[in-house]
Motif scaffolding. Sequence first.
Motif, PDB file in Angstrom:
ATOM      1  N   PHE A 112       0.786  -1.230   0.000  1.00 34.89           N
ATOM      2  CA  PHE A 112       0.000   0.000   0.000  1.00 34.89           C
ATOM      3  C   PHE A 112       0.821   1.285   0.000  1.00 34.89           C
ATOM      4  O   PHE A 112       0.264   2.364   0.154  1.00 34.89           O
ATOM      5  CB  PHE A 112      -0.943   0.007   1.212  1.00 34.89           C
ATOM      6  N   CYS A 113       2.119   1.194  -0.166  1.00 35.06           N
ATOM      7  CA  CYS A 113       2.919   2.403  -0.278  1.00 35.06           C
ATOM      8  C   CYS A 113       2.872   2.931  -1.706  1.00 35.06           C
ATOM      9  O   CYS A 113       2.656   2.168  -2.664  1.00 35.06           O
ATOM     10  CB  CYS A 113       4.371   2.111   0.116  1.00 35.06           C
ATOM     11  N   ASN A 114       3.042   4.232  -1.839  1.00 32.36           N
ATOM     12  CA  ASN A 114       3.146   4.829  -3.166  1.00 32.36           C
ATOM     13  C   ASN A 114       4.290   4.155  -3.915  1.00 32.36           C
ATOM     14  O   ASN A 114       5.446   4.205  -3.469  1.00 32.36           O
ATOM     15  CB  ASN A 114       3.410   6.333  -3.026  1.00 32.36           C
ATOM     16  N   PRO A 115       4.018   3.482  -5.034  1.00 29.37           N
ATOM     17  CA  PRO A 115       5.055   2.663  -5.679  1.00 29.37           C
ATOM     18  C   PRO A 115       6.289   3.445  -6.094  1.00 29.37           C
ATOM     19  O   PRO A 115       7.397   2.908  -6.086  1.00 29.37           O
ATOM     20  CB  PRO A 115       4.326   2.076  -6.898  1.00 29.37           C
ATOM     21  N   SER A 116       6.133   4.721  -6.454  1.00 26.52           N
ATOM     22  CA  SER A 116       7.291   5.502  -6.881  1.00 26.52           C
ATOM     23  C   SER A 116       8.309   5.666  -5.754  1.00 26.52           C
ATOM     24  O   SER A 116       9.505   5.804  -5.999  1.00 26.52           O
ATOM     25  CB  SER A 116       6.836   6.883  -7.375  1.00 26.52           C
ATOM     26  N   ARG A 117       7.843   5.628  -4.513  1.00 25.19           N
ATOM     27  CA  ARG A 117       8.750   5.789  -3.372  1.00 25.19           C
ATOM     28  C   ARG A 117       9.590   4.543  -3.154  1.00 25.19           C
ATOM     29  O   ARG A 117      10.719   4.620  -2.646  1.00 25.19           O
ATOM     30  CB  ARG A 117       7.949   6.115  -2.111  1.00 25.19           C
ATOM     31  N   LEU A 118       9.065   3.367  -3.509  1.00 27.78           N
ATOM     32  CA  LEU A 118       9.812   2.117  -3.343  1.00 27.78           C
ATOM     33  C   LEU A 118      10.733   1.844  -4.524  1.00 27.78           C
ATOM     34  O   LEU A 118      11.693   1.082  -4.397  1.00 27.78           O
ATOM     35  CB  LEU A 118       8.842   0.942  -3.178  1.00 27.78           C
ATOM     36  N   MET A 119      10.423   2.409  -5.674  1.00 26.46           N
ATOM     37  CA  MET A 119      11.181   2.105  -6.879  1.00 26.46           C
ATOM     38  C   MET A 119      12.470   2.915  -6.980  1.00 26.46           C
ATOM     39  O   MET A 119      13.443   2.470  -7.594  1.00 26.46           O
ATOM     40  CB  MET A 119      10.310   2.359  -8.110  1.00 26.46           C
ATOM     41  N   THR A 120      12.498   4.117  -6.411  1.00 27.69           N
ATOM     42  CA  THR A 120      13.671   4.980  -6.515  1.00 27.69           C
ATOM     43  C   THR A 120      13.910   5.675  -5.176  1.00 27.69           C
ATOM     44  O   THR A 120      13.094   5.596  -4.262  1.00 27.69           O
ATOM     45  CB  THR A 120      13.462   6.062  -7.606  1.00 27.69           C
ATOM     46  N   GLY A 121      15.039   6.389  -5.106  1.00 24.27           N
ATOM     47  CA  GLY A 121      15.323   7.202  -3.931  1.00 24.27           C
ATOM     48  C   GLY A 121      15.912   6.408  -2.781  1.00 24.27           C
ATOM     49  O   GLY A 121      16.025   5.181  -2.810  1.00 24.27           O
ATOM     50  N   GLU A 122      16.289   7.138  -1.723  1.00 24.93           N
ATOM     51  CA  GLU A 122      16.921   6.495  -0.575  1.00 24.93           C
ATOM     52  C   GLU A 122      15.950   5.613   0.193  1.00 24.93           C
ATOM     53  O   GLU A 122      16.349   4.585   0.749  1.00 24.93           O
ATOM     54  CB  GLU A 122      17.543   7.547   0.338  1.00 24.93           C
ATOM     55  N   ASP A 123      14.668   5.996   0.230  1.00 28.55           N
ATOM     56  CA  ASP A 123      13.691   5.145   0.916  1.00 28.55           C
ATOM     57  C   ASP A 123      13.617   3.765   0.261  1.00 28.55           C
ATOM     58  O   ASP A 123      13.586   2.734   0.951  1.00 28.55           O
ATOM     59  CB  ASP A 123      12.309   5.800   0.892  1.00 28.55           C
ATOM     60  N   GLY A 124      13.559   3.753  -1.073  1.00 25.12           N
ATOM     61  CA  GLY A 124      13.515   2.472  -1.780  1.00 25.12           C
ATOM     62  C   GLY A 124      14.781   1.662  -1.582  1.00 25.12           C
ATOM     63  O   GLY A 124      14.731   0.434  -1.417  1.00 25.12           O
ATOM     64  N   TYR A 125      15.928   2.330  -1.548  1.00 27.68           N
ATOM     65  CA  TYR A 125      17.203   1.621  -1.361  1.00 27.68           C
ATOM     66  C   TYR A 125      17.281   0.993   0.026  1.00 27.68           C
ATOM     67  O   TYR A 125      17.632  -0.183   0.172  1.00 27.68           O
ATOM     68  CB  TYR A 125      18.362   2.602  -1.557  1.00 27.68           C
ATOM     69  N   TYR A 126      16.934   1.764   1.051  1.00 28.34           N
ATOM     70  CA  TYR A 126      17.016   1.237   2.413  1.00 28.34           C
ATOM     71  C   TYR A 126      15.979   0.137   2.644  1.00 28.34           C
ATOM     72  O   TYR A 126      16.251  -0.845   3.346  1.00 28.34           O
ATOM     73  CB  TYR A 126      16.818   2.369   3.426  1.00 28.34           C
ATOM     74  N   PHE A 127      14.787   0.296   2.058  1.00 23.75           N
ATOM     75  CA  PHE A 127      13.764  -0.730   2.231  1.00 23.75           C
ATOM     76  C   PHE A 127      14.186  -2.035   1.563  1.00 23.75           C
ATOM     77  O   PHE A 127      13.979  -3.126   2.108  1.00 23.75           O
ATOM     78  CB  PHE A 127      12.441  -0.242   1.643  1.00 23.75           C
ATOM     79  N   THR A 128      14.780  -1.945   0.385  1.00 24.75           N
ATOM     80  CA  THR A 128      15.259  -3.152  -0.300  1.00 24.75           C
ATOM     81  C   THR A 128      16.342  -3.835   0.516  1.00 24.75           C
ATOM     82  O   THR A 128      16.384  -5.069   0.602  1.00 24.75           O
ATOM     83  CB  THR A 128      15.785  -2.788  -1.695  1.00 24.75           C
ATOM     84  N   ASN A 129      17.238  -3.055   1.133  1.00 23.76           N
ATOM     85  CA  ASN A 129      18.271  -3.651   1.986  1.00 23.76           C
ATOM     86  C   ASN A 129      17.666  -4.329   3.203  1.00 23.76           C
ATOM     87  O   ASN A 129      18.153  -5.384   3.639  1.00 23.76           O
ATOM     88  CB  ASN A 129      19.264  -2.573   2.424  1.00 23.76           C
ATOM     89  N   LEU A 130      16.611  -3.744   3.769  1.00 22.26           N
ATOM     90  CA  LEU A 130      15.952  -4.384   4.913  1.00 22.26           C
ATOM     91  C   LEU A 130      15.348  -5.728   4.502  1.00 22.26           C
ATOM     92  O   LEU A 130      15.445  -6.712   5.249  1.00 22.26           O
ATOM     93  CB  LEU A 130      14.866  -3.464   5.473  1.00 22.26           C
ATOM     94  N   CYS A 131      14.743  -5.767   3.329  1.00 21.78           N
ATOM     95  CA  CYS A 131      14.194  -7.035   2.837  1.00 21.78           C
ATOM     96  C   CYS A 131      15.304  -8.067   2.645  1.00 21.78           C
ATOM     97  O   CYS A 131      15.133  -9.251   2.971  1.00 21.78           O
ATOM     98  CB  CYS A 131      13.447  -6.811   1.525  1.00 21.78           C
TER      99      CYS A 131
END
Length: 507
Positions: A357-376
């Motif tokens: 349910f997050c705005n997909p553009s925020r997960l696809m790019t930027g530091e938020d997306g990078y840190y979230f991918t690392n957490l996964c």
Amino acid sequence: VSLTLTLFSPLNRKKMNLKSERRGIHVDQSELLCKKGCGYYGNPAWQGFCSKCWREEYHKARQKQIQEDWELAERLQREEEEAYASSQSTQGAQSLTFSKFEEKKTNEKTRKVTTVKKFFTASSRAGAKKAEIQEAKAPSPSINRQASIETDRVSKEFIEFLKTYHKPGQDIYKQCKLFLDAMNHKRELSIEEQSECAQDFYQNVADKLQTRWKVAPEKVEKAMDQIEKYIMTRQYKYVFCPETTDDEKKDLAVQKRIRALHWVTPQMLCVPVNEEIPEVSDMVVKAITDIIEMDSKRVPRDKLACITKCSKHIFNAIKITKNEPASADDFLPTLIYIVLKGNPPRLQSNIQYITRFCNPSRLMTGEDGYYFTNLCCAVAFIEKLDAQSLNLSQEDFDRFMTGQTSPKKQEPDSFSPDVCLGVKQMCKSLDLLSQLNERQERIVSEAKKLEKDLIDWTDGITKEVEDIVEKYPLEIKPKSQALAAIDSENVENDKLPPPLQPQVYAG
């Protein structure tokens, strides 16, 4: 759906060991990106795809499933008509044919996961049952009252924000109200389908802001953040860790796994962080606090913000320790260590909620997306962590996991002179307790061995005595006459003079 992590494969791990001493925790920027090669960040819940590519794959798979369900429905209807026609011949044939048809029909329905009815009609009975479950597990009035206050506050803030957009703001508010009304009538849908509706809504509103209303890109991003906050604050209690999913089961599995790995040390993970430095220790505590605080947020963007703050504290801790900027190879193992040390509540539920349910553009790019991918990646590594990942033997790994022993503590003599006396004394006490524990275990083992030897000796003596008695049986002779006293023949012994008595004479 688990993420295929090539960085944790045995082949890559072997290559990395040949290059350096770093064990199994290495990630390149390319390994975090969408496996379709579009340039955006991938995600475990999307099977390594980015949001855009995953939706394309999801739509293809869904259309294929719908087509298969239509073909199944037509085939079942055709077979039913044939069975009914053949049943008109004889009564016996009718019973046999109908029985075979019912069996085949049941097998077909069991084999298929999704049916036409699931896609095109809603089950009122299932809906009623779900409503009963939700009513039975409804939160307390105080929690409802708190959620209502927060919802009202967010609604007022959203309206005030939209006033700055004038005409587009009114249209945005109408679109959001229509979406919320539609979601209230789609409670019977699966969480994946509700997620798909939310993602479509985000995409449609963003397109309208850019094309129809000609809103500047930076204002579009702000508007989408406020839309997400307004919508998900209202939808949170319905879509976070719903009962129709196994999110709660995954949460418990991850928590149990992290508890079992409590013995993992920073040295095993090659974590370049020295917690003996007070400033670094504060950064580690703040990072753990941020990752734990993620569960208290209701909006996906706020949860992402907690992950980002946690990651920045990690980078600062590494920078202070090494006195140089941190790299990705330093960040990922440290993030894994923070997750192991903090054991965040409902970790998988929060990851799934952000993904859905997050705005997909925020997960696809930027530091938020990078840190979230690392957490996964960190969570996936923890779930697959084995002896080879920590450069341990399988025997030691199994002993640590079962709690039979723990890794050896650092020797007091190896501490730097700057370490405080309390830490040294604590380590000495821990070593002393460890030695006492070993001595106690040795004494208990020797006592048990002595007890066994005594039992074996008693049993052996008893068996020897029984063998001797059996070989040489005892002959019990009759009781002989008692021997008489020496003076028994002197019948006149009572006439003897009395014994001499001492006499006292005066001198």
